[in-house]
Write an enzyme that holds these catalytic residues in place. Structure first.
Site, PDB file in Angstrom:
ATOM      1  CD  GLU A   1       8.921   9.925   2.508  1.00 44.45           C
ATOM      2  OE1 GLU A   1      10.047  10.412   2.387  1.00 44.45           O
ATOM      3  OE2 GLU A   1       8.656   8.740   2.189  1.00 44.45           O
TER       4      GLU A   1
ATOM      5  NE  ARG B   1      19.564 -20.281   9.414  1.00 41.84           N
ATOM      6  CZ  ARG B   1      19.545 -21.609   9.341  1.00 41.84           C
ATOM      7  NH1 ARG B   1      18.435 -22.240   8.946  1.00 41.84           N
ATOM      8  NH2 ARG B   1      20.612 -22.316   9.656  1.00 41.84           N
TER       9      ARG B   1
END
Length: 347
Positions: free
Chosen positions: A59, A191
């Protein structure tokens, strides 16, 4: 809490916010969050996403791209409920209030006790709050982090590669390579999206794996997970895992929940388990696996080297049922993702 203006534009903006969220790192203690700021006429004012711990939240990142006062009367569409606490950064709820935002739309309530309450704070300030827009889609996009936050331990992915008859190695112990290049590349990408990669001492002693995340040309990917080894047998001083670029931890603990708790305390939110069968089986038996990731190769090996050992299941009626999430072809192999079937929630 209202829903003025119709759902379709909000859903379009929310899907864009999910795309933005995925630009952020998936392996940190902070969630991937995206935000789209929309003007009263429906045009997009700015976009933002969270880039990791200590950086601006989505935001605030979006607001920072606008001149002061330009967000007044706008709608903020955010994937996760704006936080209401001060950590490494200030509360997003207060930033939205100060910017003059008129409406906040979000998909998923924040499950962390120290960060929730943003919706209530916004409503108290007179801001219209719209909840649950595309909640199922957004929950699916950030499921590992959400599960970790709700369970208070890392999200655990149990991965193995096997033949069609469930064998992970031939009778002589050889296992490279059961699957093809496309499947192996997919493993390395996963990974790199994990906070830690976990194996047992048996795997290290048998294979001396590097446990790094690499590109198809062998180069190290930008993010390397923490390498973690569990087991009582001592490791050689020159074991490759000791030189892991993402760091190395070893645990002699038999209590796997305690291992996960320790990793949680270090900020790990996703654990990628790559074996061997003793460790994978123990995690499954203890109900600590959130996702099963299997790469099936179109080969038959026979023998006794099974991917999973005895789970203590007495008969078919007590089988561990999983929900199939996806089955996709990768080259000649098939990637299957499934999750343990949860008991239905009571009303």
């Amino acid at each position: 809490m209202g829903d003025a203006g119709g759902r379709a534009p909000l859903e379009q903006a929310m899907r864009r916010a999910v795309e933005l969220a995925r630009r952020g790192p998936a392996w940190t203690r902070n969630p991937q969050v995206g935000c789209v700021l929309i003007a009263p006429d429906g045009s997009v004012l700015a976009e933002g996403w969270h880039r990791g711990a200590g950086t601006a939240h989505a935001e605030v990142d979006a607001l920072s791209k606008l001149p002061q006062g330009a967000a007044r009367g706008a709608t903020a569409v955010v994937t996760l409920e704006p936080c209401n606490h001060t950590g490494l950064t200030g509360p997003c709820s207060e930033a939205l209030i100060a910017a003059g935002i008129a409406r906040v739309v979000f998909a998923v309530p924040d499950p962390t006790p120290d960060a929730d309450g943003g919706a209530q704070r916004l409503a108290e300030a007179g801001i219209e709050v719209v909840e649950d827009v595309l909640r199922d889609e957004v929950e699916a996009a950030i499921l590992p982090w959400l599960t970790a936050a709700r369970e208070g331990r890392p999200y655990v992915i149990a991965k193995w590669a096997s033949s069609l008859d469930g064998r992970i190695a031939a009778t002589d112990g050889s296992s490279r390579w059961i699957t093809g290049p496309a499947a192996r590349a997919d493993v390395h990408r996963r990974r790199a999206d994990s906070g830690a990669i976990l194996v047992g001492t048996g795997t290290v002693l048998a294979d001396d794996p590097a446990l790094t995340a690499r590109s198809e040309d062998g180069e190290l990917l930008p993010h390397q997970p923490l390498a973690v080894v569990v087991g009582s047998r001592p490791l050689p001083d020159d074991a490759a895992v000791r030189r892991h670029p993402g760091g190395f931890r070893s645990f002699e603990l038999a209590d796997l929940r305690a291992v996960l708790d320790s990793l949680w305390d270090e900020g790990v939110r996703t654990v990628f388990v790559e074996g061997g069968p003793t460790l994978e089986t123990a995690l499954l038996r203890e109900g600590l696996v959130d996702e099963v990731l299997v790469y099936l190769a179109p080969v038959l090996l026979g023998g006794t080297r099974l991917a999973i050992a005895d789970l203590g299941i007495p008969d078919i009626a007590h089988a561990r049922r999983l929900d199939l999430v996806s089955a996709d072809r990768l080259g000649e192999d098939v990637r299957i993702i499934a999750r343990p079937r949860r008991a239905p929630k009571e009303d």
